[in-house]
Design a protein around this motif. Structure first.
Motif, PDB file in Angstrom:
ATOM      1  N   LEU A 184      -3.521  83.999 -51.762  1.00 47.24           N
ATOM      2  CA  LEU A 184      -4.395  82.938 -51.270  1.00 47.24           C
ATOM      3  C   LEU A 184      -5.132  82.258 -52.407  1.00 47.24           C
ATOM      4  O   LEU A 184      -5.315  81.033 -52.397  1.00 47.24           O
ATOM      5  N   ALA A 185      -5.546  83.025 -53.390  1.00 47.75           N
ATOM      6  CA  ALA A 185      -6.221  82.438 -54.548  1.00 47.75           C
ATOM      7  C   ALA A 185      -5.319  81.431 -55.245  1.00 47.75           C
ATOM      8  O   ALA A 185      -5.762  80.358 -55.661  1.00 47.75           O
ATOM      9  N   HIS A 186      -4.006  81.763 -55.340  1.00 49.88           N
ATOM     10  CA  HIS A 186      -3.057  80.815 -55.929  1.00 49.88           C
ATOM     11  C   HIS A 186      -2.893  79.581 -55.047  1.00 49.88           C
ATOM     12  O   HIS A 186      -2.791  78.463 -55.547  1.00 49.88           O
ATOM     13  N   ALA A 187      -2.877  79.791 -53.737  1.00 47.38           N
ATOM     14  CA  ALA A 187      -2.734  78.648 -52.827  1.00 47.38           C
ATOM     15  C   ALA A 187      -3.929  77.715 -52.950  1.00 47.38           C
ATOM     16  O   ALA A 187      -3.785  76.492 -52.988  1.00 47.38           O
ATOM     17  N   LEU A 188      -5.126  78.270 -53.017  1.00 43.31           N
ATOM     18  CA  LEU A 188      -6.325  77.441 -53.138  1.00 43.31           C
ATOM     19  C   LEU A 188      -6.364  76.731 -54.492  1.00 43.31           C
ATOM     20  O   LEU A 188      -6.824  75.593 -54.586  1.00 43.31           O
ATOM     21  N   ASN A 189      -5.863  77.407 -55.522  1.00 39.79           N
ATOM     22  CA  ASN A 189      -5.777  76.755 -56.822  1.00 39.79           C
ATOM     23  C   ASN A 189      -4.834  75.562 -56.747  1.00 39.79           C
ATOM     24  O   ASN A 189      -5.080  74.520 -57.363  1.00 39.79           O
ATOM     25  N   GLY A 190      -3.770  75.693 -55.945  1.00 38.54           N
ATOM     26  CA  GLY A 190      -2.857  74.570 -55.750  1.00 38.54           C
ATOM     27  C   GLY A 190      -3.551  73.390 -55.103  1.00 38.54           C
ATOM     28  O   GLY A 190      -3.319  72.237 -55.482  1.00 38.54           O
ATOM     29  N   HIS A 191      -4.418  73.662 -54.128  1.00 39.79           N
ATOM     30  CA  HIS A 191      -5.184  72.584 -53.497  1.00 39.79           C
ATOM     31  C   HIS A 191      -6.059  71.876 -54.524  1.00 39.79           C
ATOM     32  O   HIS A 191      -6.176  70.643 -54.535  1.00 39.79           O
ATOM     33  N   ARG A 192      -6.713  72.651 -55.383  1.00 35.64           N
ATOM     34  CA  ARG A 192      -7.581  72.042 -56.395  1.00 35.64           C
ATOM     35  C   ARG A 192      -6.776  71.198 -57.370  1.00 35.64           C
ATOM     36  O   ARG A 192      -7.196  70.110 -57.767  1.00 35.64           O
ATOM     37  N   LEU A 193      -5.591  71.700 -57.750  1.00 36.43           N
ATOM     38  CA  LEU A 193      -4.736  70.931 -58.651  1.00 36.43           C
ATOM     39  C   LEU A 193      -4.266  69.642 -57.997  1.00 36.43           C
ATOM     40  O   LEU A 193      -4.231  68.585 -58.638  1.00 36.43           O
ATOM     41  N   ARG A 194      -3.899  69.736 -56.704  1.00 36.87           N
ATOM     42  CA  ARG A 194      -3.460  68.541 -55.995  1.00 36.87           C
ATOM     43  C   ARG A 194      -4.562  67.484 -55.985  1.00 36.87           C
ATOM     44  O   ARG A 194      -4.308  66.309 -56.239  1.00 36.87           O
ATOM     45  N   ALA A 195      -5.790  67.917 -55.715  1.00 34.10           N
ATOM     46  CA  ALA A 195      -6.907  66.974 -55.695  1.00 34.10           C
ATOM     47  C   ALA A 195      -7.133  66.373 -57.078  1.00 34.10           C
ATOM     48  O   ALA A 195      -7.392  65.172 -57.220  1.00 34.10           O
ATOM     49  N   ARG A 196      -6.970  67.191 -58.111  1.00 35.34           N
ATOM     50  CA  ARG A 196      -7.207  66.699 -59.473  1.00 35.34           C
ATOM     51  C   ARG A 196      -6.174  65.668 -59.879  1.00 35.34           C
ATOM     52  O   ARG A 196      -6.492  64.633 -60.462  1.00 35.34           O
ATOM     53  N   TYR A 197      -4.905  65.935 -59.554  1.00 35.28           N
ATOM     54  CA  TYR A 197      -3.835  65.070 -60.037  1.00 35.28           C
ATOM     55  C   TYR A 197      -3.566  63.861 -59.147  1.00 35.28           C
ATOM     56  O   TYR A 197      -2.828  62.977 -59.523  1.00 35.28           O
ATOM     57  N   THR A 198      -4.167  63.844 -57.959  1.00 36.46           N
ATOM     58  CA  THR A 198      -3.951  62.710 -57.069  1.00 36.46           C
ATOM     59  C   THR A 198      -5.174  61.805 -56.979  1.00 36.46           C
ATOM     60  O   THR A 198      -5.131  60.782 -56.311  1.00 36.46           O
ATOM     61  N   ASP A 199      -6.273  62.198 -57.616  1.00 37.76           N
ATOM     62  CA  ASP A 199      -7.463  61.338 -57.614  1.00 37.76           C
ATOM     63  C   ASP A 199      -7.230  60.069 -58.435  1.00 37.76           C
ATOM     64  O   ASP A 199      -6.529  60.111 -59.427  1.00 37.76           O
TER      65      ASP A 199
END
Length: 199
Positions: A184-199
């Motif tokens: 789950l920690a990896h999944a949540l990190n993926g969400h943060r990365l998605r937000a960072r790279y799509t902003d």
């Protein structure tokens, strides 16, 4: 006894890691001309492949990632690993998916691989819990942290079913909860990365 089991346990753990490390998402994405580690969440998992490459490749990766977890458990059971010891090859399969030796120790979040392992260990409760997690994740699309909701709901479903109908496996469920937390920690990190790279 334990000492006679150690070689088989080490073999099962190594095999679990290698199953998990198969770079399916990376290879399929590469065939479609996409570097999955430079797209979307930068994670080599089915969700990122679906979003960055296409629905069919994403489905293929999802099926393959599930199969990695199933294979790790079935091989381990075949060579005599059972009970709570099965957690070692399961954890190794998830670790292999997250940090693949074939992809410079990059990978996905391990959730699908863990789901496959859960189904292999608990065929009925596992299927119900994975379906529950999937339903929650799909139903909560558009909300933040759908992976969090899905994994938590799926694990709670699994724990309730196993404790109610198979109390002898409670320690295995607790261990799966710990592995789920890491995935789950990896999944949540993926969400943060998605937000960072799509902003």
């Amino acid at each position: 006894d334990f000492y006679s089991m150690v070689p088989m346990l080490l073999l099962a753990t190594l095999a679990g890691y290698l199953f998990g490390a198969i770079p399916l998402a990376q290879r399929i994405s590469h065939w479609r001309g996409v570097d999955i580690f430079a797209a979307g969440t930068r994670l080599a998992g089915s969700s990122n492949v679906r979003l960055s490459v296409g629905k069919l490749p994403g489905f293929i990766v999802l099926t393959g990632d599930f199969a990695k977890g199933v294979a790790a458990v079935l091989l381990s059971e075949y060579i005599g690993i059972d009970g709570a010891w099965i957690l070692a090859p399961i954890a190794a399969a998830v670790a292999g998916h997250c940090k693949s030796i074939f992809s410079n120790f990059r990978g996905g979040d391990g959730v699908a691989t863990l789901g496959g392992a859960i189904i292999a260990v608990f065929p009925v409760a596992g299927v119900v819990s994975v379906l529950a997690a999937t339903a929650v994740s799909l139903g909560a699309q558009g909300l933040p942290y759908t992976s969090l909701l899905g994994v938590v709901f799926g694990y709670v479903t699994l724990a309730v079913l196993v404790v109610a109908f198979d109390g002898n496996s409670s320690s295995t469920v607790v261990g799966i909860g710990a592995i789920s937390g890491i995935a789950l920690a990896h999944a949540l990190n993926g969400h943060r990365l998605r937000a960072r790279y799509t902003d």
